[in-house]
Design a protein around this motif. Structure first.
Motif, PDB file in Angstrom:
ATOM      1  N   VAL A 248       0.583  -0.954  -0.087  1.00  0.00           N
ATOM      2  CA  VAL A 248      -0.016  -0.130  -0.263  1.00  0.00           C
ATOM      3  C   VAL A 248       0.927   1.347  -0.188  1.00  0.00           C
ATOM      4  CG1 VAL A 248      -1.684   1.688   1.320  1.00  0.00           C
ATOM      5  CG2 VAL A 248      -1.815  -1.750   0.776  1.00  0.00           C
ATOM      6  N   GLN A 249       0.274   1.655  -0.864  1.00  0.00           N
ATOM      7  CA  GLN A 249       1.186   3.105  -1.025  1.00  0.00           C
ATOM      8  C   GLN A 249       0.712   4.318  -1.339  1.00  0.00           C
ATOM      9  OE1 GLN A 249       2.641   1.692  -5.131  1.00  0.00           O
ATOM     10  NE2 GLN A 249       4.883   2.274  -4.800  1.00  0.00           N
ATOM     11  N   GLU A 250       1.213   5.609   0.329  1.00  0.00           N
ATOM     12  CA  GLU A 250       0.512   6.624  -0.072  1.00  0.00           C
ATOM     13  C   GLU A 250       0.682   7.749  -0.250  1.00  0.00           C
ATOM     14  OE1 GLU A 250       1.518   8.259   4.619  1.00  0.00           O
ATOM     15  OE2 GLU A 250      -1.062  10.188   3.429  1.00  0.00           O
ATOM     16  N   HIS A 251      -0.427   7.960  -1.736  1.00  0.00           N
ATOM     17  CA  HIS A 251       0.945   9.401  -2.414  1.00  0.00           C
ATOM     18  C   HIS A 251      -0.204  10.413  -2.368  1.00  0.00           C
ATOM     19  CE1 HIS A 251       0.510   8.842  -7.363  1.00  0.00           C
ATOM     20  NE2 HIS A 251       0.696  10.373  -6.465  1.00  0.00           N
ATOM     21  N   PHE A 252       0.747  11.214  -2.164  1.00  0.00           N
ATOM     22  CA  PHE A 252       0.657  12.580  -1.842  1.00  0.00           C
ATOM     23  C   PHE A 252       0.259  13.258  -3.347  1.00  0.00           C
ATOM     24  CE2 PHE A 252       2.333  11.163   1.818  1.00  0.00           C
ATOM     25  CZ  PHE A 252       1.653  12.119   3.004  1.00  0.00           C
ATOM     26  N   ALA A 253      -0.424  13.159  -4.230  1.00  0.00           N
ATOM     27  CA  ALA A 253      -0.999  13.842  -5.806  1.00  0.00           C
ATOM     28  C   ALA A 253      -1.884  14.708  -5.380  1.00  0.00           C
ATOM     29  CB  ALA A 253      -1.348  12.235  -6.365  1.00  0.00           C
ATOM     30  N   THR A 254      -2.503  15.191  -6.697  1.00  0.00           N
ATOM     31  CA  THR A 254      -3.555  16.615  -6.218  1.00  0.00           C
ATOM     32  C   THR A 254      -4.522  15.898  -5.444  1.00  0.00           C
ATOM     33  OG1 THR A 254      -3.147  16.594  -7.949  1.00  0.00           O
ATOM     34  CG2 THR A 254      -4.374  17.580  -7.576  1.00  0.00           C
ATOM     35  N   HIS A 255      -4.699  15.225  -4.999  1.00  0.00           N
ATOM     36  CA  HIS A 255      -5.718  14.554  -4.230  1.00  0.00           C
ATOM     37  C   HIS A 255      -5.129  13.288  -3.897  1.00  0.00           C
ATOM     38  CE1 HIS A 255      -8.835  16.632  -6.028  1.00  0.00           C
ATOM     39  NE2 HIS A 255      -8.760  15.986  -6.950  1.00  0.00           N
ATOM     40  N   HIS A 256      -4.808  13.432  -2.693  1.00  0.00           N
ATOM     41  CA  HIS A 256      -3.748  12.811  -1.446  1.00  0.00           C
ATOM     42  C   HIS A 256      -4.847  11.206  -1.614  1.00  0.00           C
ATOM     43  CE1 HIS A 256      -3.008  10.916   2.559  1.00  0.00           C
ATOM     44  NE2 HIS A 256      -2.261  11.020   2.341  1.00  0.00           N
ATOM     45  N   HIS A 257      -4.176  10.166  -1.769  1.00  0.00           N
ATOM     46  CA  HIS A 257      -4.838   8.273  -1.610  1.00  0.00           C
ATOM     47  C   HIS A 257      -4.036   7.634  -1.496  1.00  0.00           C
ATOM     48  CE1 HIS A 257      -3.767   9.036  -5.231  1.00  0.00           C
ATOM     49  NE2 HIS A 257      -3.776   7.672  -5.264  1.00  0.00           N
ATOM     50  N   TYR A 258      -4.260   6.542  -1.223  1.00  0.00           N
ATOM     51  CA  TYR A 258      -3.877   5.646  -1.081  1.00  0.00           C
ATOM     52  C   TYR A 258      -4.081   4.548  -2.417  1.00  0.00           C
ATOM     53  CZ  TYR A 258      -3.162   6.984   3.659  1.00  0.00           C
ATOM     54  OH  TYR A 258      -3.195   8.038   5.265  1.00  0.00           O
ATOM     55  N   ASP A 259      -2.943   3.478  -2.316  1.00  0.00           N
ATOM     56  CA  ASP A 259      -2.650   3.018  -3.524  1.00  0.00           C
ATOM     57  C   ASP A 259      -2.384   1.243  -3.684  1.00  0.00           C
ATOM     58  OD1 ASP A 259      -3.376   4.244  -5.882  1.00  0.00           O
ATOM     59  OD2 ASP A 259      -1.656   5.678  -5.151  1.00  0.00           O
ATOM     60  N   LEU A 260      -3.731   0.316  -2.956  1.00  0.00           N
ATOM     61  CA  LEU A 260      -3.701  -0.895  -3.004  1.00  0.00           C
ATOM     62  C   LEU A 260      -2.961  -1.327  -4.489  1.00  0.00           C
ATOM     63  CD1 LEU A 260      -3.954  -3.355  -1.267  1.00  0.00           C
ATOM     64  CD2 LEU A 260      -6.411  -3.258  -1.769  1.00  0.00           C
ATOM     65  N   ARG A 261      -1.457  -2.373  -3.774  1.00  0.00           N
ATOM     66  CA  ARG A 261      -1.455  -3.372  -5.130  1.00  0.00           C
ATOM     67  C   ARG A 261      -1.502  -4.703  -4.735  1.00  0.00           C
ATOM     68  NH1 ARG A 261      -0.770   0.609  -8.197  1.00  0.00           N
ATOM     69  NH2 ARG A 261       0.678   2.529  -7.509  1.00  0.00           N
ATOM     70  N   MET A 262      -1.424  -5.756  -5.215  1.00  0.00           N
ATOM     71  CA  MET A 262      -1.293  -6.789  -5.569  1.00  0.00           C
ATOM     72  C   MET A 262      -0.376  -7.982  -6.136  1.00  0.00           C
ATOM     73  SD  MET A 262      -4.764  -8.246  -3.225  1.00  0.00           S
ATOM     74  CE  MET A 262      -6.029  -7.179  -3.847  1.00  0.00           C
ATOM     75  N   GLU A 263       0.639  -8.275  -6.261  1.00  0.00           N
ATOM     76  CA  GLU A 263       0.636  -9.454  -7.084  1.00  0.00           C
ATOM     77  C   GLU A 263       0.263 -10.695  -7.472  1.00  0.00           C
ATOM     78  OE1 GLU A 263       4.114 -11.220  -5.960  1.00  0.00           O
ATOM     79  OE2 GLU A 263       4.697 -12.271  -7.783  1.00  0.00           O
ATOM     80  N   MET A 264      -0.590 -10.351  -8.907  1.00  0.00           N
ATOM     81  CA  MET A 264      -1.670 -11.184  -9.535  1.00  0.00           C
ATOM     82  C   MET A 264      -1.325 -11.364 -10.858  1.00  0.00           C
ATOM     83  SD  MET A 264      -4.918 -10.458  -7.883  1.00  0.00           S
ATOM     84  CE  MET A 264      -5.912 -10.628  -6.240  1.00  0.00           C
ATOM     85  N   ASP A 265      -1.738 -12.496 -11.584  1.00  0.00           N
ATOM     86  CA  ASP A 265      -1.245 -12.916 -12.979  1.00  0.00           C
ATOM     87  C   ASP A 265      -0.091 -12.088 -13.271  1.00  0.00           C
ATOM     88  OD1 ASP A 265      -4.032 -14.198 -12.810  1.00  0.00           O
ATOM     89  OD2 ASP A 265      -4.582 -12.067 -12.761  1.00  0.00           O
ATOM     90  N   GLY A 266       0.591 -12.108 -12.313  1.00  0.00           N
ATOM     91  CA  GLY A 266       2.369 -11.083 -12.829  1.00  0.00           C
ATOM     92  C   GLY A 266       2.459 -10.160 -13.131  1.00  0.00           C
ATOM     93  N   VAL A 267       1.776  -9.307 -12.519  1.00  0.00           N
ATOM     94  CA  VAL A 267       1.263  -7.942 -13.019  1.00  0.00           C
ATOM     95  C   VAL A 267       1.057  -7.483 -11.328  1.00  0.00           C
ATOM     96  CG1 VAL A 267       0.628  -7.261 -14.811  1.00  0.00           C
ATOM     97  CG2 VAL A 267      -1.372  -7.551 -13.631  1.00  0.00           C
ATOM     98  N   ALA A 268       0.967  -6.165 -11.234  1.00  0.00           N
ATOM     99  CA  ALA A 268       0.488  -5.417  -9.672  1.00  0.00           C
ATOM    100  C   ALA A 268      -1.343  -4.905  -9.653  1.00  0.00           C
ATOM    101  CB  ALA A 268       1.025  -4.715  -9.065  1.00  0.00           C
ATOM    102  N   LYS A 269      -1.775  -5.641  -9.340  1.00  0.00           N
ATOM    103  CA  LYS A 269      -3.817  -5.447  -9.845  1.00  0.00           C
ATOM    104  C   LYS A 269      -2.902  -4.387  -8.605  1.00  0.00           C
ATOM    105  CE  LYS A 269      -5.015  -8.252 -12.247  1.00  0.00           C
ATOM    106  NZ  LYS A 269      -5.752  -7.950 -14.290  1.00  0.00           N
ATOM    107  N   SER A 270      -4.164  -3.315  -8.880  1.00  0.00           N
ATOM    108  CA  SER A 270      -3.857  -2.067  -8.402  1.00  0.00           C
ATOM    109  C   SER A 270      -5.215  -1.133  -8.099  1.00  0.00           C
ATOM    110  CB  SER A 270      -3.149  -0.594  -9.103  1.00  0.00           C
ATOM    111  OG  SER A 270      -1.616  -1.328  -9.344  1.00  0.00           O
ATOM    112  N   TRP A 271      -5.766  -0.802  -7.282  1.00  0.00           N
ATOM    113  CA  TRP A 271      -6.613  -0.183  -6.676  1.00  0.00           C
ATOM    114  C   TRP A 271      -6.434   1.225  -5.462  1.00  0.00           C
ATOM    115  CZ3 TRP A 271      -6.426  -5.164  -6.914  1.00  0.00           C
ATOM    116  CH2 TRP A 271      -7.602  -5.688  -7.234  1.00  0.00           C
ATOM    117  N   ALA A 272      -7.364   2.225  -6.648  1.00  0.00           N
ATOM    118  CA  ALA A 272      -6.969   3.968  -5.764  1.00  0.00           C
ATOM    119  C   ALA A 272      -7.920   3.669  -4.402  1.00  0.00           C
ATOM    120  CB  ALA A 272      -6.910   4.729  -6.421  1.00  0.00           C
ATOM    121  N   VAL A 273      -7.327   4.147  -3.183  1.00  0.00           N
ATOM    122  CA  VAL A 273      -8.150   3.901  -1.972  1.00  0.00           C
ATOM    123  C   VAL A 273      -8.579   5.597  -1.491  1.00  0.00           C
ATOM    124  CG1 VAL A 273      -9.217   2.832   0.201  1.00  0.00           C
ATOM    125  CG2 VAL A 273      -7.622   1.658  -2.257  1.00  0.00           C
ATOM    126  N   PRO A 274      -9.812   6.384  -1.652  1.00  0.00           N
ATOM    127  CA  PRO A 274      -8.878   7.873  -1.947  1.00  0.00           C
ATOM    128  C   PRO A 274      -8.439   7.840   0.373  1.00  0.00           C
ATOM    129  CG  PRO A 274     -10.717   7.234  -3.107  1.00  0.00           C
ATOM    130  CD  PRO A 274     -10.608   5.690  -2.434  1.00  0.00           C
TER     131      PRO A 274
END
Ligand SMILES: [Mn+2]
Length: 121
Positions: free
Chosen positions: A5-31
């Motif tokens: 989970v990356q905390e991301h101080f972008a224009t809109h602060h949010h968190y990025d959940l990433r899970m290794e799956m199918d050879g990639v990092a499946k990703s969700w932004a969690v505001p």
């Protein structure tokens, strides 16, 4: 398999959940960040897959680039996949902050890529 989970101080602060799956990092932004109490739900917007290497990234995305702003690792560790269908992913996180069962369920009412993440047992 690993997650982060990356905390991301972008224009809109949010968190990025990433899970290794199918050879990639499946990703969700969690505001609002990941739920920590059992039964708590948070909106999670699925975004494009990232490379597995990116899961460990910490640093500054330069001004003018997509997602510009600081990225910090908020949590990471291993996870166990308990169930996976098109509309539901159930996992067990073994991180420092995220521990135990979490369920991601599709939530089309909030948009095509919208899911809810719920903390289970
Ligand atoms: Mn982000």
């Amino acid at each position: 398999m690993k997650f982060s989970v990356q905390e991301h101080f972008a224009t809109h602060h949010h968190y990025d959940l990433r899970m290794e799956m199918d050879g990639v990092a499946k990703s969700w932004a969690v505001p609002k960040g990941l739920p920590l109490e059992r039964g708590e739900k948070r909106l999670a917007i699925q975004v494009e897959d990232h490379s597995i290497d990116y899961m460990d990234f910490e640093g500054e995305i330069p001004e003018g680039m997509y997602g510009a702003g600081r990225v910090l690792i908020w949590d990471k560790g291993e996870y166990e996949l308990l169930k996976r269908s098109k509309s539901e992913i159930k996992v067990k996180f073994m991180g420092e902050k995220l521990r135990g069962e979490y369920i991601l369920v599709k939530f089309p009412r909030a948009g095509k890529n919208a899911w809810l993440i719920v903390k289970g047992n």
